[in-house]
Design a protein around this motif. Structure first.
Motif, short mmCIF file in Angstrom:
data_model
loop_
_atom_site.label_atom_id
_atom_site.label_comp_id
_atom_site.label_asym_id
_atom_site.label_seq_id
_atom_site.Cartn_x
_atom_site.Cartn_y
_atom_site.Cartn_z
N GLU A 527 1.11 -1.06 -0.12
CA GLU A 527 -0.13 -0.01 -0.31
C GLU A 527 0.72 1.18 -0.15
N TYR A 528 2.04 1.36 1.15
CA TYR A 528 2.96 2.06 0.60
C TYR A 528 4.30 2.10 0.43
N ARG A 690 -1.28 6.59 6.61
CA ARG A 690 -0.57 6.97 5.61
C ARG A 690 -0.42 8.36 6.81
N GLU A 694 3.65 9.19 8.30
CA GLU A 694 4.07 10.05 8.36
C GLU A 694 4.85 10.70 9.49
N VAL A 705 6.88 9.19 2.94
CA VAL A 705 5.77 7.92 2.61
C VAL A 705 5.22 8.01 0.74
N ARG A 706 5.28 7.29 -0.18
CA ARG A 706 4.86 7.17 -1.32
C ARG A 706 3.62 6.27 -1.40
N SER A 707 2.62 6.46 -2.31
CA SER A 707 1.96 5.05 -2.58
C SER A 707 2.86 5.25 -4.37
N THR A 708 2.39 3.68 -5.09
CA THR A 708 2.68 3.54 -6.31
C THR A 708 2.84 4.82 -7.11
#
Length: 851
Positions: A527-528, A690, A694, A705-708
């Motif tokens: 997810e992250y 998220r 963070e 922190v990143r999503s795809t």
């Protein structure tokens, strides 16, 4: 007669100043980029070589870990310090860090970086010590000095406290002084701390990376090295001079790619310039038919006429090449200024002038000009005296059959070569790419030869369509482009080539971005994903995977690292002398999409999983035993079981090992965590998860922190930066092409002086003549753009199909770029025609007719 012909050549050059200037300009543009490329790489080489060699000034010996050693034990360091013949010993080491204010705001260094090295005062330093220009030297743990230019740039003051983050954790520095270093860039923070601080913050306390030594008075560096080698054969010991030479060679090898890259684009510019030079000389010879015929009638031989044109070409080539070298030096100065304005200043390495950087462009420019002028020169020698009685050059026939047949044959052969390269699935990528590259050269040569014939069914209808709103002048412009297809094609060819290159690069960029998007969407399932700056180029803190399970809403946590271990003595990834293999903590299937062909993806105990192709090539099956080792670090090995085989993956292309297994062989300092994948446990929605993540990583400063989707977006931004550089370099070819159109149109106006004068005499207004010339230019520019796009799309598709094995499986056509280039060709046609059109409009009717 020979001296008379030489005088005629010189007077011709002087008499036609505009024609001379236009021809020289073509040579200048063609050689400036090659000269600039050589000078720029010379400048970089001198700058970095000076920086490297200065690091070893005064260093007589350097001792580092030998085979199967990761670092030097403290007891060995003490033995080296007390060894006979040693005067001083310094610990050597460097750590890459990220600096932030104590409030947690990172100091954005842009294209710079942040490092921590060791400070020694002048009386203890091996080699040259940093000169403290303000404040004092660091003498307590946590104190640091900083390069003065960076302190000024980022507003860092004396006694200011900074938070310093590295992969092992975070420290607090107090800046107690500033030092001056000509090599250190103002964009980079170069901290120097005491040996005690470095040992505490960046070593395990029992070892150090390496040491440098100075010899006692009367002891030669080589003698010291020999004595130390005899006492410590397990260590790698060399003189400072040897290491300086090795480091300088590494810098030069690294810069050689830059050199080849820039010279490749210089050759592209020169190729376009070559056609421009050849076109220019062809038109000049055509315009001077009557002059050559009169000289023949007066007794000049064919060889004398040919020599006369060749002499002019040599003079033009020499003048243009010399000016090109000067222009190249100007390019280097501009690059330095631009880099300095964008926080990437280069130390003063001059302009990179050398005999090679000056001589090569001049020789290349002169040779290319002579070769370009050879065919027109021979044609000039074949002019018959009777042609002096003809009214104009246009009366002479221009047969196209032979060159059209030759061009079509070459294109057909090139198409076969490209088709072979695309369909040859058993061939290596390099061999297939060579075939497609050969096809590209063939297509360019074929289109150049057959271009005039290709223009006949395209340009006149296009001209009638474009010229329809402009009445008689529109029809006349269409007639003019059809009347001389050679000139039309030659004018459009340079632009055609430039646009074809832009199209190929555009397809490459679009396909790379599409592949990245597909990779993140289809391969990364977490997810992250948590990474450091530059998507893993700076590792995340080593303790992060252990902290994340305690965060509310977090379920599975998987880390991905690349560690210097080998499976059955093979590294998964080899980078020159260095190697590494993928290492995971947790189940890789929780981070990535893995299709298991056999066995399980879980790395429990001493287990390995491998790609299907890798396992098949080596005859591996699930349950087989493999040996895990750490070459150059540890003599120990671990027996592991192949627990699973997975289908092709774009992320894991080699056997993957569990973290616990890897830690049995290597120290924790060698484990660089590239990314950490996190999945929720279902107790928090995506937004809350998220926010929790963070909040947890905020003190780490560097972790993002990143999503795809966000991951692919960052990589796409990096691709865009790369393409921007490529487009900037290719723009030179396009600029040359535009100037080529200006050149050809201007020469065309000179050639058609009588015709334009007649139009003015029968009532055509200046504005109408301007419109006619501009419409001709637009027709030729659109023709060049259309054929350039078609060439680019075809060659781009062939190259990308060959590169499918390198991860570029999805070919994407940048339609927006294609549309912009088509629209831009109209603008180019208009802009290129403004000056020639204005010159044509000012043609005095009576003077032109009398000529």
């Amino acid at each position: 007669m020979r001296s008379a012909m030489t005088r005629v050549s010189m007077r011709n050059i002087v008499a036609h100043k505009l024609r001379l200037a236009l021809t020289i300009l073509a040579v200048v543009l063609g050689t400036a980029f090659i000269a600039g490329s050589l000078m720029f790489t010379n400048m970089l080489d001198r700058t970095f070589s000076s920086a490297v060699s200065s690091q070893f000034d005064g260093v007589d010996a350097v001792a580092g870990p030998g085979e199967n050693m990761a670092a030097l034990p403290n007891e060995v360091v003490d033995e080296l310090r007390d060894a006979p013949g040693v005067d001083k010993l310094n610990i050597e080491g460097s750590a890459t860090v990220v600096a932030a204010t104590t409030e947690g705001d990172p100091i954005q260094t842009g294209q710079g970086g942040s490092t921590a090295t060791i400070y020694y005062p002048a009386d203890e330093s091996v080699g040259q010590a940093a000169e403290i220009v303000d404040g004092r030297a660091p003498d307590a743990v946590g104190e640091a000095v900083l390069n003065q230019n960076a302190a000024g740039k980022y507003g860092i003051s004396l006694d200011q406290q900074l938070t310093i983050v590295d992969q092992a954790g975070r420290q607090t520095y107090t800046v107690v002084g500033f030092y001056n270093d000509e090599v250190a860039q103002s964009a980079s923070l170069a901290f120097q701390i005491s040996p005690e601080s470095f040992r505490e913050f960046y070593t395990d306390g029992a070892t150090v990376p390496r040491v440098s030594l100075s010899a006692a008075e009367g002891i030669a560096p080589q003698q010291l090295v020999d004595d130390l080698r005899a006492a410590h054969p397990e260590l790698k010991i060399d003189t400072g001079e040897v290491l300086a030479e090795e480091a300088t060679k590494q810098v030069r090898d690294a810069l050689s790619f830059v050199s080849y890259f820039l010279i490749a684009f210089g050759l592209v510019g020169l190729l376009v310039g070559t056609f421009l030079i050849a076109n220019t000389f062809s038109m000049i010879v055509a315009q001077r038919t009557k002059e050559f015929a009169l000289l023949r009638a007066l007794g000049a031989s064919k060889s004398q006429i040919t020599r006369s044109v060749s002499v002019e070409a040599f003079i033009v080539g020499l003048l243009g090449s010399v000016l090109g070298v000067i222009a190249g030096a100007g390019l280097v100065a501009i690059i330095k200024a631009v880099m300095g304005a964008n926080d990437m200043p280069l130390p003063d390495g001059g302009l990179g002038l050398s005999a090679q950087a000056v001589g090569v462009p001049i020789v290349v420019g002169v040779v290319v000009t002579l070769l370009s002028a050879w065919a027109p020169a021979r044609k000039a020698g074949q002019v018959q005296p009777v042609e002096a009685m003809r009214s104009s050059e246009s009366a002479s026939p221009q047969p196209l059959r032979a060159r059209t047949i030759a061009g079509v044959v070459i294109i057909a052969v090139a198409a076969v070569a490209a088709a072979t390269g695309v369909s040859w699935e058993e061939g290596t990528t390099a061999n297939r790419a060579i075939l497609v590259g050969t096809a590209a050269v063939g297509v360019i040569a074929g289109v150049f030869l057959a271009g005039p014939a290709f223009s006949l069914p395209v340009v006149p209808p296009l001209g009638r369509l474009i010229g329809a709103p402009f009445g008689a002048m529109g029809r006349l412009a269409s007639t003019n482009t059809r009347r001389n297809p050679r000139r039309t094609s030659a004018t459009a060819f340079a632009l055609m080539l430039g646009i074809a290159l832009v199209t190929v690069i555009g397809m490459l960029g679009a396909s790379m971005k599409q592949s990245v998007a597909d990779l993140t969407k289809n391969e990364i399932t977490a997810e992250y994903v948590l990474t450091g700056p530059d998507t893993g180029a700076f590792p995340v803190p080593a303790d992060l995977p252990g902290r994340l399970p305690g965060v509310e809403g977090v379920g599975e946590v998987v880390s991905y690292s690349e560690v210097p271990i080998a499976v059955n003595d093979e590294f998964g990834y080899q980078f020159g002398p260095y190697g590494a293999s993928p290492v995971f903590s947790g189940d890789p299937a929780e981070l990535l999409s893995l299709e298991m062909v056999d066995g399980t993806s879980k790395l429990e105990g001493d287990t390995v999983i491998a790609p299907e192709a890798w396992a098949k090539e080596r005859g591996w099956s699930v349950g087989d035993t493999v040996t895990i080792s750490a070459p150059g670090i540890s003599p120990e090995t671990v027996e592991a079981t192949l627990g699973g085989i997975f289908a092709e993956s774009n992320v894991i292309k080699a056997p993957a090992v569990g973290l616990d297994t890897a830690m049995k062989l290597v120290p924790s300092s060698t484990v660089k965590i590239n990314m950490v994948g996190v999945n929720g446990d279902g107790t928090a929605d995506a937004g809350q998860l998220r926010a929790n993540l963070e909040a947890e990583v905020k003190p780490d400063i560097i972790v993002q922190v990143r999503s795809t989707d966000e991951m692919s977006g960052q990589v796409m931004g990096m691709i865009d930066q790369m393409l921007f550089i490529l487009y900037a370099l290719l723009s030179l070819a396009v600029i040359i092409a535009i100037l080529g159109i200006v050149n050809t149109l201007t020469l065309s106006v000179i050639e058609r002086r009588q015709e334009i004068g007649m139009l003015r005499a029968v009532g055509s207004k200046r504005g109408q003549v301007r419109t006619m010339i501009i419409l001709e230019s637009v027709q030729m520019a659109i023709f060049g753009a259309l054929f350039g796009i078609l060439m680019g799309l075809g060659l781009g598709w062939a190259f990308l199909t060959v590169l499918a094995d390198q991860g570029l499986k999805n070919i994407d056509i940048p339609w927006t770029l294609v549309g912009v280039m088509l629209a831009g060709s109209i603008v180019v046609g208009i802009l290129a025609a403004l000056w020639p059109a204005q010159r044509a409009a000012k043609t005095p009717p009576l003077d032109a007719i009398s000529d």
